[in-house]
Design a protein around this motif. Structure first.
Motif, PDB file in Angstrom:
ATOM      1  N   LEU A 186       0.829  -1.201   0.000  1.00  0.00           N
ATOM      2  CA  LEU A 186       0.000   0.000   0.000  1.00  0.00           C
ATOM      3  C   LEU A 186       0.870   1.261   0.000  1.00  0.00           C
ATOM      4  CD1 LEU A 186      -2.809   1.256   0.086  1.00  0.00           C
ATOM      5  CD2 LEU A 186      -2.731   1.116   2.583  1.00  0.00           C
ATOM      6  N   VAL A 187       2.000   1.222   0.688  1.00  0.00           N
ATOM      7  CA  VAL A 187       2.934   2.359   0.688  1.00  0.00           C
ATOM      8  C   VAL A 187       3.387   2.664  -0.735  1.00  0.00           C
ATOM      9  CG1 VAL A 187       5.242   3.123   1.391  1.00  0.00           C
ATOM     10  CG2 VAL A 187       3.734   2.012   3.051  1.00  0.00           C
ATOM     11  N   VAL A 188       3.676   1.608  -1.500  1.00  0.00           N
ATOM     12  CA  VAL A 188       4.108   1.777  -2.890  1.00  0.00           C
ATOM     13  C   VAL A 188       3.017   2.460  -3.700  1.00  0.00           C
ATOM     14  CG1 VAL A 188       4.810   0.569  -4.982  1.00  0.00           C
ATOM     15  CG2 VAL A 188       5.596  -0.260  -2.765  1.00  0.00           C
ATOM     16  N   CYS A 189       1.786   1.987  -3.568  1.00  0.00           N
ATOM     17  CA  CYS A 189       0.671   2.537  -4.344  1.00  0.00           C
ATOM     18  C   CYS A 189       0.433   4.020  -4.034  1.00  0.00           C
ATOM     19  CB  CYS A 189      -0.602   1.746  -4.069  1.00  0.00           C
ATOM     20  SG  CYS A 189      -0.525   0.019  -4.585  1.00  0.00           S
ATOM     21  N   VAL A 190       0.426   4.357  -2.760  1.00  0.00           N
ATOM     22  CA  VAL A 190       0.202   5.750  -2.355  1.00  0.00           C
ATOM     23  C   VAL A 190       1.337   6.638  -2.855  1.00  0.00           C
ATOM     24  CG1 VAL A 190       0.021   7.317  -0.389  1.00  0.00           C
ATOM     25  CG2 VAL A 190      -1.205   5.123  -0.355  1.00  0.00           C
ATOM     26  N   ALA A 191       2.577   6.150  -2.731  1.00  0.00           N
ATOM     27  CA  ALA A 191       3.729   6.932  -3.190  1.00  0.00           C
ATOM     28  C   ALA A 191       3.673   7.150  -4.698  1.00  0.00           C
ATOM     29  CB  ALA A 191       5.030   6.217  -2.804  1.00  0.00           C
ATOM     30  N   LEU A 192       3.238   6.143  -5.445  1.00  0.00           N
ATOM     31  CA  LEU A 192       3.109   6.297  -6.899  1.00  0.00           C
ATOM     32  C   LEU A 192       2.104   7.400  -7.245  1.00  0.00           C
ATOM     33  CD1 LEU A 192       3.104   2.557  -8.048  1.00  0.00           C
ATOM     34  CD2 LEU A 192       4.774   4.286  -8.723  1.00  0.00           C
ATOM     35  N   ILE A 193       0.970   7.389  -6.577  1.00  0.00           N
ATOM     36  CA  ILE A 193      -0.073   8.378  -6.880  1.00  0.00           C
ATOM     37  C   ILE A 193       0.362   9.778  -6.480  1.00  0.00           C
ATOM     38  CG2 ILE A 193      -2.421   9.108  -6.303  1.00  0.00           C
ATOM     39  CD1 ILE A 193      -3.063   6.082  -5.898  1.00  0.00           C
ATOM     40  N   VAL A 194       0.857   9.926  -5.257  1.00  0.00           N
ATOM     41  CA  VAL A 194       1.294  11.249  -4.782  1.00  0.00           C
ATOM     42  C   VAL A 194       2.422  11.789  -5.659  1.00  0.00           C
ATOM     43  CG1 VAL A 194       2.359  12.504  -2.877  1.00  0.00           C
ATOM     44  CG2 VAL A 194       0.555  10.839  -2.410  1.00  0.00           C
ATOM     45  N   GLY A 195       3.390  10.917  -5.984  1.00  0.00           N
ATOM     46  CA  GLY A 195       4.488  11.337  -6.841  1.00  0.00           C
ATOM     47  C   GLY A 195       4.018  11.735  -8.228  1.00  0.00           C
TER      48      GLY A 195
END
Length: 268
Positions: free
Chosen positions: A111-120
């Motif tokens: 989930l950390v990966v997914c959120v970081a992808l979207i925010v980035g």
């Protein structure tokens, strides 16, 4: 047969995503999670990064050779090498101190990966549309302050999904570089950063490394090298013409798809 196809797919993904601002680590972690693939000690995932690194060395060999042979008596070459070391230094310190937390917590949380992808992706869209005249057009001649601050931005990529190239490019743009030189400097900074990270990973996992699937590792390595070679050769011209918008949207789509996949499989 499935393992071989998975190795080729992961190698292609590594090569395609390592030097564009979409996070190769994030893509590999999500793919590995949904494909159920994880090598012992992450040997496969670590070694194929060397394929992407070899692509940088191949494309910039002449320039790297010039830097290596001329720095003792060429002030400009020496200045650029010092700038690279200044940018690399924050990753050495923070990476060493936070290694355990990064590997055991952040890398184990899709989930950390997914959120970081979207925010980035959202931040990259904003930066791409930011109307700001660049001050620095040559990666060889950035002020040392800019080199150091880009190095600090690079440390954000220790969160999987942020993207090392994305963080350095975004930092460069905020600090007044143009898109092309920011992407090029990201290539050069990848050499010490990725090299050190890979060999430190290998050292830390030396007791559990498993090279028994050497064939799979070799296939992934070659796939990563060939695809990264194409990306490195054409990325600068693409960025100069199209900017970073396409990469930003890709990040957002992959991040949202990842969250949906985690929800469907009950992994949220």
């Amino acid at each position: 047969m499935a393992d071989w196809l998975t190795a080729i797919l992961l190698g292609l993904v590594e090569g395609l995503t390592e030097f564009i601002p979409v996070s190769s680590t994030g893509h590999l972690l999500l793919l590995g999670h949904f494909l159920g693939f994880e090598s012992t000690g992450k040997t496969f995932e670590i070694v194929i990064q060397l394929g992407a690194l070899l692509a940088i060395i191949s494309v910039y060999f002449k320039r790297l050779w010039t830097l290596a042979t001329r720095w003792p008596f060429d002030p400009e070459a020496r200045r650029f090498l010092i700038g690279l070391l200044v940018a690399f230094a924050p990753a050495v310190v923070i990476g060493f101190l936070a290694y355990g937390f990064i590997k055991t917590v952040l890398f184990e949380t899709p989930l950390v990966v997914c959120v970081a992808l979207i925010v980035g992706g959202l931040l990259l869209l904003w930066l791409d549309r930011l109307k700001k005249m660049p001050t620095y057009l040559d990666a060889d001649r950035y002020p040392f302050r800019v080199y150091f601050l880009i190095g600090l931005f690079q440390c954000l990529a220790m969160v999987p999904g942020v993207s090392r190239s994305g963080a350095t490019i975004a930092g460069g743009l905020l600090l007044g570089t143009d898109k092309r030189s920011a992407a090029e400097f990201s290539f050069f900074l990848a050499l010490p950063t990725m090299g050190a990270a890979v060999f430190y990973d290998l050292f830390k996992n030396r007791d559990v490394l498993d090279f028994s699937d050497f064939g799979l590792i070799a296939v992934g390595f070659i796939a990563a090298f060939l695809t990264a070679l194409v990306v490195v050769r054409f990325l600068l011209d693409f960025v100069s013409r199209r900017g970073f918008g396409p990469f930003a949207w890709w990040r957002i789509v992959v991040g949202l798809a990842g969250i949906i996949g985690l929800a469907v499989t009950g992994a949220l």
